[in-house]
Enzyme design. Structure first.
Site, PDB file in Angstrom:
ATOM      1  CE  LYS A 172      -2.246   1.528   3.818  1.00  0.00           C
ATOM      2  NZ  LYS A 172      -3.300   1.641   4.712  1.00  0.00           N
ATOM      3  CG  ASP A 184      -7.386   3.781   2.713  1.00  0.00           C
ATOM      4  OD1 ASP A 184      -8.204   3.353   1.710  1.00  0.00           O
ATOM      5  OD2 ASP A 184      -7.366   4.661   3.104  1.00  0.00           O
TER       6      ASP A 184
END
Length: 211
Positions: free
Chosen positions: A120, A138
């Site tokens: 991420k 997320d």
């Protein structure tokens, strides 16, 4: 959800916010990399408060490395998990200095080799600092993608892959920012603000709120 709906959803999000930006404060790729790494399981607000004091003192791999774990911890102790984050950041700076000439690498593989940098974080840096197409999923993006049915998936990687495949190409570069901001302020976790949502009529969420 069909392609026409997705196109209209992202057209509206783009019209509302033509140049979306991360809410993390940074001025260089390294500042962004460090800020994103610090933001894991923490808010952008808390990270910005810390980096406003840190970056004027140390905003390069060398300067942060010179602080050491204890020195860096003093600046970031208001952020969750600051001890482990400080250790990772110092180790990250050492690798950047020794292997990358103190420059932030521009490939996912090299970024993910850095301590404290997962998929991420790498995606955020690639997309935001280097303007590469990447989707940093997320909790906000995962929620919006599943609720609206833009790109439902059983886990964040499945959502990431579906978004990259299903979001119309003209919107791919900034889709990550539009979705995260929508999830943060409109399609909130406990009670989405459906009556204030600009894509409410296109969203396929069955339990929409009415106030």
């Amino acid at each position: 959800m069909n392609k026409e709906k997705r196109t209209e959803i992202f057209t509206r999000l783009r019209d509302q916010n033509p140049e979306p930006k991360t809410e993390l404060e940074y001025s260089t790729p390294f500042e962004l990399l460090l800020a994103v790494a610090l933001s894991a399981q923490a808010t952008d607000v808390s990270v910005n408060k810390a980096t406003r004091k840190l970056f004027p003192v140390a905003n390069t791999p060398e300067a942060v490395y010179e602080l050491g774990v204890e020195g860096l911890s003093e600046y970031i102790k208001t952020i969750g998990l600051y001890n482990s984050k400080a250790k990772n950041a110092i180790a990250m700076c050492k690798i950047l200095i020794e292997k990358h000439n103190s420059e932030v690498p521009q490939t996912r593989e090299a970024l993910e080799e850095l301590p404290g940098v997962g998929r991420k974080t790498a995606n955020v840096v690639l997309n935001t600092a280097f303007r590469q197409i990447a989707m940093a999923v997320d909790t906000h993006i995962d929620r919006v993608s599943n609720r609206t049915k833009i790109a439902p998936g059983k886990n964040v990687r499945e959502v990431e892959d579906k978004l990259l495949r299903l979001v119309p190409k003209e919107f791919l570069m900034d889709a990550h920012h539009w979705l995260i901001l929508h999830g943060r302020y409109v399609c909130t976790a406990r009670k989405p603000k459906c009556t204030a949502c600009i894509i409410e009529d296109l969203c396929e969420f069955k339990e929409k709120t009415s106030d």
